[in-house]
Scaffold this motif. Structure first.
Motif, mmCIF file in Angstrom:
data_model
loop_
_atom_site.group_PDB
_atom_site.id
_atom_site.type_symbol
_atom_site.label_atom_id
_atom_site.label_comp_id
_atom_site.label_asym_id
_atom_site.label_seq_id
_atom_site.Cartn_x
_atom_site.Cartn_y
_atom_site.Cartn_z
ATOM 1 N N LYS A 23 2.508 5.350 -3.032
ATOM 2 C CA LYS A 23 2.203 4.686 -1.773
ATOM 3 C C LYS A 23 3.035 3.420 -1.627
ATOM 4 O O LYS A 23 3.296 2.716 -2.605
ATOM 5 N N GLU A 24 3.458 3.157 -0.401
ATOM 6 C CA GLU A 24 4.118 1.895 -0.110
ATOM 7 C C GLU A 24 3.085 0.772 -0.128
ATOM 8 O O GLU A 24 1.899 0.998 0.119
ATOM 9 N N THR B 250 -5.293 5.031 3.124
ATOM 10 C CA THR B 250 -3.861 5.355 3.136
ATOM 11 C C THR B 250 -3.623 6.652 2.367
ATOM 12 O O THR B 250 -4.376 7.000 1.454
ATOM 13 N N PHE B 251 -2.571 7.349 2.746
ATOM 14 C CA PHE B 251 -2.168 8.558 2.043
ATOM 15 C C PHE B 251 -0.678 8.765 2.286
ATOM 16 O O PHE B 251 -0.079 8.135 3.164
ATOM 17 N N VAL B 252 -0.060 9.641 1.503
ATOM 18 C CA VAL B 252 1.394 9.814 1.524
ATOM 19 C C VAL B 252 1.735 11.216 2.010
ATOM 20 O O VAL B 252 1.116 12.197 1.586
ATOM 21 N N ASN B 253 2.718 11.300 2.905
ATOM 22 C CA ASN B 253 3.129 12.628 3.353
ATOM 23 C C ASN B 253 4.213 13.203 2.448
ATOM 24 O O ASN B 253 4.645 12.563 1.473
ATOM 25 N N ILE C 69 6.351 9.005 2.955
ATOM 26 C CA ILE C 69 5.971 7.943 3.874
ATOM 27 C C ILE C 69 4.465 7.730 3.779
ATOM 28 O O ILE C 69 3.680 8.675 3.835
ATOM 29 N N THR C 70 4.067 6.483 3.616
ATOM 30 C CA THR C 70 2.652 6.144 3.530
ATOM 31 C C THR C 70 2.070 6.009 4.933
ATOM 32 O O THR C 70 2.584 5.252 5.762
ATOM 33 N N LEU C 71 1.013 6.764 5.185
ATOM 34 C CA LEU C 71 0.330 6.736 6.472
ATOM 35 C C LEU C 71 -0.959 5.938 6.348
ATOM 36 O O LEU C 71 -1.672 6.037 5.340
ATOM 37 N N VAL C 72 -1.248 5.169 7.374
ATOM 38 C CA VAL C 72 -2.454 4.341 7.406
ATOM 39 C C VAL C 72 -3.403 4.918 8.455
ATOM 40 O O VAL C 72 -2.979 5.275 9.563
ATOM 41 N N ALA D 188 -0.329 16.220 6.016
ATOM 42 C CA ALA D 188 -0.634 15.177 5.028
ATOM 43 C C ALA D 188 -2.048 14.656 5.227
ATOM 44 O O ALA D 188 -2.756 14.361 4.252
ATOM 45 N N ALA D 189 -2.479 14.545 6.477
ATOM 46 C CA ALA D 189 -3.858 14.136 6.754
ATOM 47 C C ALA D 189 -4.841 15.176 6.226
ATOM 48 O O ALA D 189 -5.918 14.837 5.710
ATOM 49 N N VAL D 190 -4.466 16.454 6.331
ATOM 50 C CA VAL D 190 -5.301 17.513 5.775
ATOM 51 C C VAL D 190 -5.348 17.405 4.257
ATOM 52 O O VAL D 190 -6.417 17.562 3.641
#
Length: 371
Positions: free
Chosen positions: A45-46, A70-73, A77-80, A154-156
Motif C-alpha cells: 500500500k502507498e 484502503t486496498f491495492v489493485n 495503486i492504493t485505493l481509498v 480490486a474492491a471485490v
C-alpha cells in the motif's frame, strides 16, 4: 532465512536445534514501498494521508458506521474508500462496492448510495478510482478503461476477504460513467453476483462516437486523435498535463439542459467538492485517448449474473441504458425506468432514486446465487 539455514546445517550434521532458537529467528520484513523488489506479486500500500473529518456533500447517518479503508489493485495503486456498516450489525453481511459518477469523488454521489444501502442492511464501500480523490496513482486525473475496470475487481478482492462480509453475496454499483464500467467489470469477474448501473454512460461509446453517435466516423475520430496527440507532445515539452476543465463555469446562457444539470450539481453547494475533478479543473485532456480505442460490452451476452439498469426517461443519457440493456441475456436482467427523472436527478435526489428497489434487487439475486 536464518531458521532455514540452521535447519539445513543441522540436518547435515545430525544436530538438534532448540525450539527457542527457531522462535527467535528474524521474520521476513513486511513489504513497504522502501523494500519491495521487482519480483513481488502483490504491491504494498502507498502511504496516503487520509482526511479525518466528515467532508461529504450529504448528511451523516447516525445508524451507520463510517471508517475509512484502503486496498491495492492489480496495478499496485492504493485505493481509498469509505466503508459503511449498519450499526449493531452482526454476522456476515451482503456487501456492495460503489463508485461514480465519472470525474466525481466518493464524498459525492457514490458515498450517498453506499450510505443509503448500508441503512438497508448491506456492508458497502464507496471508493475513489485510481488517480483521483484520496486514492493513489500518478499522474493525477487520468483514467483508463482497463485500470478503472480493475478498480471494481480490486474492491471485490477487498470485500470478499472481510470477516463481516459474505463472500457469496458480493455486488457492485456504478453511477454515470461508472455504470458502464461496473457492467464491464461484471462481465470479466464472476465473483460479482449482482450489478446495478445507475444513470449510466458507456464511456467508450461516447468518447469514440460523441453524444447520440453524432461523431461516429473515422474522419472525426482521427481528428480527435490528432488533437490529443499534439497535446501529448505539448504536455511532454511543458512538463505537465493540460487539464480539460470540469463542468463549464461560468455557465453559458445557451448551454444544453443536461449541462445546466451538471452545473447545478457539481458547481453549487448541492454537490461541489474540492477533490472532485468535475467540480474543478477536470481530467487531463489526453485522458480520452484510450476510451476512443477501446470498446465495452463485446462479450456482454456471456454475463450470467444479475444486472439492473436504472435510468430516468428524461435523461440525455437514457439511450446508453436502453441500448446496453437490449444486449443483455438471461432472465435475471432488469431495466428500471424512473419516470420524469433527468440524468443528475439520480445522483442525489432521495425522493427520486429507487433505493428500496435497488436493495430488493441485490437481496433477491444474492439469495438465488448463494451456495
Amino acid at each position: 532465512m536464518l531458521a532455514a539455514v540452521l535447519l539445513l546445517f543441522c540436518s547435515m550434521k545430525k544436530l538438534v536445534i532448540p525450539a527457542a532458537l527457531l522462535l527467535c529467528a528474524p521474520t521476513v520484513k513486511p513489504q513497504t514501498m522502501d523494500n519491495v523488489n521487482a519480483n513481488t506479486s502483490l504491491a504494498p500500500k502507498e502511504r496516503i494521508e487520509l482526511t479525518g473529518a466528515w467532508d461529504k456533500v450529504f448528511p451523516k447517518s447516525e445508524s451507520v458506521n463510517h471508517p475509512k479503508v484502503t486496498f491495492v489493485n492489480r496495478y499496485g495503486i492504493t485505493l481509498v474508500a469509505d466503508m459503511y456498516t449498519p450499526v449493531n450489525a452482526s454476522g456476515k453481511l451482503p456487501a456492495i462496492a460503489v463508485s461514480g459518477p465519472f470525474g466525481a469523488v466518493k464524498e459525492q454521489s457514490s458515498g450517498l448510495y453506499a450510505q443509503q444501502l448500508a441503512e438497508r442492511g448491506f456492508l458497502t464501500i464507496a471508493f475513489d478510482p485510481s488517480f483521483t480523490g484520496e486514492s493513489g496513482g500518478m499522474p493525477r486525473r487520468v483514467s483508463s478503461p482497463d485500470i478503472n475496470t480493475e478498480d471494481f475487481s480490486a474492491a471485490v478482492d477487498f470485500l470478499i476477504t472481510q470477516p463481516n462480509a459474505d463472500p457469496e453475496k458480493i455486488g457492485i454499483l456504478g453511477i454515470c460513467g461508472w455504470g458502464g464500467i461496473a457492467i464491464q467489470a461484471a462481465i470479466n469477474d464472476p465473483r460479482v453476483k449482482a450489478t446495478v448501473a445507475s444513470t449510466m454512460y458507456d464511456m467508450t461509446r461516447v468518447n469514440a462516437n460523441g453524444y447520440f453517435d453524432s461523431e461516429d466516423s473515422a474522419e472525426q475520430r482521427n481528428a480527435k486523435r490528432a488533437s490529443m496527440a499534439a497535446c501529448r507532445t505539448a504536455d511532454y515539452v511543458n512538463g505537465h498535463y493540460k487539464r480539460g476543465g470540469g463542468v463549464v463555469d461560468p455557465l453559458p446562457d445557451d448551454a444544453p439542459q443536461f449541462v445546466k444539470d451538471y452545473y447545478d450539481y457539481y458547481k453549487t453547494p448541492r454537490g461541489y467538492h474540492e477533490r472532485s475533478g468535475n467540480s474543478n479543473d477536470g481530467w487531463n485532456v489526453t485522458g480520452a485517448l484510450p476510451w476512443i480505442n477501446f470498446k465495452f460490452f463485446d462479450y456482454i451476452g456471456e454475463l450470467e449474473n444479475a444486472v439492473m439498469i436504472v435510468h430516468g426517461d428524461k435523461a440525455h443519457s437514457y439511450y446508453f441504458g436502453k441500448d446496453t440493456f437490449a444486449r443483455l441475456k438471461g432472465d435475471n436482467k432488469q431495466m428500471l425506468t424512473v419516470k420524469g427523472a433527468s440524468h443528475c436527478d439520480l445522483y442525489d435526489k432521495l425522493d427520486i432514486i429507487p433505493f428500496d428497489e435497488i436493495a430488493a434487487f441485490f437481496t433477491e439475486n444474492f439469495k438465488t446465487t448463494a451456495k
